[in-house]
Structures are given as C-alpha cells and as structure tokens.
Design an enzyme around this catalytic site. Structure first.
Site, PDB file in Angstrom:
ATOM      1  N   ASP A  39      16.330  -4.149  19.907  1.00 15.97           N
ATOM      2  CA  ASP A  39      15.175  -4.571  19.196  1.00 15.97           C
ATOM      3  C   ASP A  39      14.234  -5.693  19.958  1.00 15.97           C
ATOM      4  O   ASP A  39      13.353  -5.735  20.041  1.00 15.97           O
ATOM      5  CB  ASP A  39      15.877  -5.125  17.760  1.00 15.97           C
TER       6      ASP A  39
ATOM      7  N   LYS B 136       0.217   7.226   1.115  1.00 22.21           N
ATOM      8  CA  LYS B 136       0.340   8.701   0.575  1.00 22.21           C
ATOM      9  C   LYS B 136      -0.751   9.091  -0.548  1.00 22.21           C
ATOM     10  O   LYS B 136      -0.970  10.264  -0.923  1.00 22.21           O
ATOM     11  CB  LYS B 136       1.573   9.228   0.194  1.00 22.21           C
TER      12      LYS B 136
ATOM     13  N   LEU C  50       0.738  -1.204   0.010  1.00 22.49           N
ATOM     14  CA  LEU C  50       0.322   0.009   0.121  1.00 22.49           C
ATOM     15  C   LEU C  50       0.827   1.369  -0.104  1.00 22.49           C
ATOM     16  O   LEU C  50       1.652   1.160   0.790  1.00 22.49           O
ATOM     17  CB  LEU C  50      -0.864  -0.155   1.058  1.00 22.49           C
ATOM     18  N   ASN C  51       0.542   2.034  -0.806  1.00 21.05           N
ATOM     19  CA  ASN C  51       1.103   3.486  -0.714  1.00 21.05           C
ATOM     20  C   ASN C  51       0.100   4.453   0.067  1.00 21.05           C
ATOM     21  O   ASN C  51      -0.761   4.833  -0.357  1.00 21.05           O
ATOM     22  CB  ASN C  51       1.205   4.221  -2.089  1.00 21.05           C
TER      23      ASN C  51
END
Length: 369
Positions: A166, A72, A69-70
């Site tokens: 982490d 923006k 998915l983009n």
C-alpha cells in the site's frame, strides 16, 4: 502552497489512493472524495472511533471534501463528468476494467478534458497474468516474495507489520502524478498512470536482491545482512524482556562499541560477511545485552557513536516530544490526534486541515465539510 489551485477527484478507497490524495490536500490541493452508495468510504467504520469518527478515516481524509455518487445511475454518472471536466487529477483504485465499464475511465474523461492526469492504482496492474486477481496488501506482499522474508525465530513467516505494498504504491503514484503535472506545463496534455502495488513492492528490493541476481539462489533470511545475519544489524533482548537494536554494520560503529566493551578482538569478526561466520559476535552481544535493562542500555549508549535504538512501541514513538517537534503528531481543536505529513517545505509548508467531510447519507449528495 505548492498545489494550490490543483483539483483532485479521488475515487479510491482504503489506503493507497487516500494517502496519495491526503498528501496533496495537505499541500493545498482541493481534493473531492467520491464515495459509493450506502456507507461510503469503508474506513469511516473500521477500527477504533474517537469523537464520532474512526481514527483511520480521520488520518486519511482530513481536509478533503466529499460527494456521494452512485456511478451506476445516469444522475450519478452525469455528476461525476461535471466534476471531472474541471479536474486536474483523477485517482481510482477499482479492479482493472471497472472504471471503463462504469464510464469513468481515462478515455471517457480525456474526450472532454485532455489535460487530466489520471492515476489508476491496482494490486497487479492493468495488464499481465495477475491482472484480475483480488488482493489487498498482505496478498500482494506474499506474491511479491517479501512475506517470506518476515521470518520469525521459529523459521516460519510472520504477518508483515506494515502495509508496504500500500505504502510503496501510494508514494509511486504521488511521484508519477506530480511528474505528469510538471510535464503538462509544457505540453498542455495530461497522461494515464498505471501503478501496481506488486510492481511498487518489487521496485524497493535493490538492497536485498544481490543473492538472487548474483547466484540465482533464494535467500536464507537469517543469514542475510538485512534480516539477522549481521551482528551489528540485529535485535537483542535485554534483562527486562525489552529489546534494543544495533542498526549500522559499518566497521567504524563495530569498532567503537567493541572497544567500549573491551572486546576489540571481535572487530575482525564484524568485518566478515553476514551469516554463520558472525555467530561468535552475535553470541557475545546477546550475552552482553541480556545482562542489563533497556533503560540501562539507553543511558549507556548516550554520547557513543554507535547506531543504537530501543525497540519502542508505536505509542512510545508518538508520545515522544521529538515526533511533535517534527510536525508528525498533533492534536486538533476537538482533542483528536492527527498524524502529520512527511513532506516539509521551507518556503511553503503544509497546512494541516483537520476538518472531515460529512457523512454521505445518500448518493448524489455533496458534503463539502
């Protein structure tokens, strides 16, 4: 399985978030990885590759589904919200503020999904003086004061061998997510979880903060019990250049070993505080262990009640049959090595799904397997 029916959206990259959602996937959660435009999850292309996939990616993303998915674009954002409406858990690891600017933050999702458990993992947390600093694991460890504890024989700090910031943040996040899911069963409401790698590292220092809190003084690592000051919690070289460790400084172990080595007179030294006072004992053990090979000492220690271990390579650890017996190492149908899960339930054990999500060739494309 424990998490069957739990839907997870994972926006995170690299290690802390993906390891959190991997452990959930191994125990039945439906994890959908949301990958950014371009090459997707960076670890697809980092490090060693076998059978077309990086070993890092295989062992952090197996058993998950993927969607590129983009966020923006209006289309990408709409697709995210459609998935988020049905999600039980959302994990992100952007810099603080980025998720809100993209329109995928907790407040945006909570408006239509009040039961969502939203976990944000970042280097230094969503507030505080270090909030906006860019950092990966080693920088976080450095600021948290633990790199200075990795002191080599030359007195200089050495690179950490494990990504503890982490790892600790991933485990803290997993615990928090599960707590929130449990609480939701009575309230129907989700929650927002702010997990900092920095906070998580500091939280695991109770066994070594004594000098700081009791005296106000900084550590001299080589004099401290955990880093070489205790003779029976230390590294020793063998005749073949290999190394062994003594890993338990309880007096009963010292008594057992020193009696077997015909030096009961040194038992009293083992009872002294860590540091310079134990140097005569450390010197004796150095002289003793350098006289034989590591294999000789492994054989000699068999059956003796002493905390002893050979210093093995990571390869030696993984090829040890005991590792496979515990389910921490296996080979899938294609011959790819897989690291197991440390969470072992008797009634509902994990089911390792070694399949990988497909390559996100373009944004807004779903790759279920």
């Amino acid at each position: 399985m424990k998490l069957e029916g739990v839907k997870v959206l994972d926006l995170s990259l690299f290690l802390p978030g993906p390891m959190l959602t991997l452990m959930m996937a191994d125990h039945g959660a439906d994890v959908i990885k949301i990958e950014p435009p371009g090459e997707g999850e960076p670890t697809r292309h980092i490090g060693y590759v076998k059978n077309g996939a990086s070993v890092w990616f295989r062992n952090t993303h197996r058993g998950k589904r993927s969607v590129g998915l983009n966020l923006k674009t209006p289309e990408g954002l709409a697709a995210f919200h459609a998935l988020a409406a049905e999600a039980d858990v959302i994990v992100e690891a952007f810099r603080p503020g980025v998720a809100d600017r993209l329109g995928v933050g907790y407040d945006a999702v909570r408006a239509y999904n009040s039961g969502v458990v939203y976990c944000a993992i970042s280097a230094f947390g969503q507030d505080g003086a270090y909030r906006d600093l860019p950092a990966h694991d080693v920088a976080v460890q450095a600021l948290a004061g633990v790199v200075s504890l990795n002191e080599g024989q030359d007195g200089k700090p050495a690179m950490p061998h494990m990504p503890v910031a982490d790892a600790f943040s991933s485990l803290a996040a997993l615990s928090g997510v599960l707590m929130a899911l449990l609480r939701r069963t009575t309230t129907g409401q989700g929650d927002y979880l702010d997990v900092s790698m920095y906070d998580s590292t500091l939280a695991w220092t109770p066994n070594v903060t004594g000098r700081i809190f009791a005296t106000g003084q900084a550590h001299n690592p080589k004099d401290e019990r955990s880093w070489g000051g205790a003779a029976f919690y230390n590294l020793y070289e063998c005749a073949d250049g290999q190394w062994i460790v003594l890993g338990g400084s309880e007096l009963k172990f010292a008594t057992n070993l020193l009696t077997a080595l015909d030096r009961p007179d040194l038992i009293a030294v083992a009872a002294l505080p860590p540091g310079p006072e134990q140097e005569p004992l450390r010197a004796f053990l150095r002289e003793t262990f350098i006289a034989r090979t590591r294999t000789d000492w492994e054989n000699w220690f068999k059956g003796r009640d002493v905390c002893f271990a050979p210093v093995r390579t990571l390869k030696e650890a993984f090829v040890d049959p005991a590792t496979a017996q515990r389910g921490m190492f296996g080979v899938d149908a294609d011959g790819d090595e897989v690291v197991g899960t440390p969470l072992r339930f008797r009634n509902e054990p994990a089911r390792i799904d070694a399949r990988l999500p497909g390559e996100p060739a373009k944004p807004d494309a779903v790759f279920w397997r």
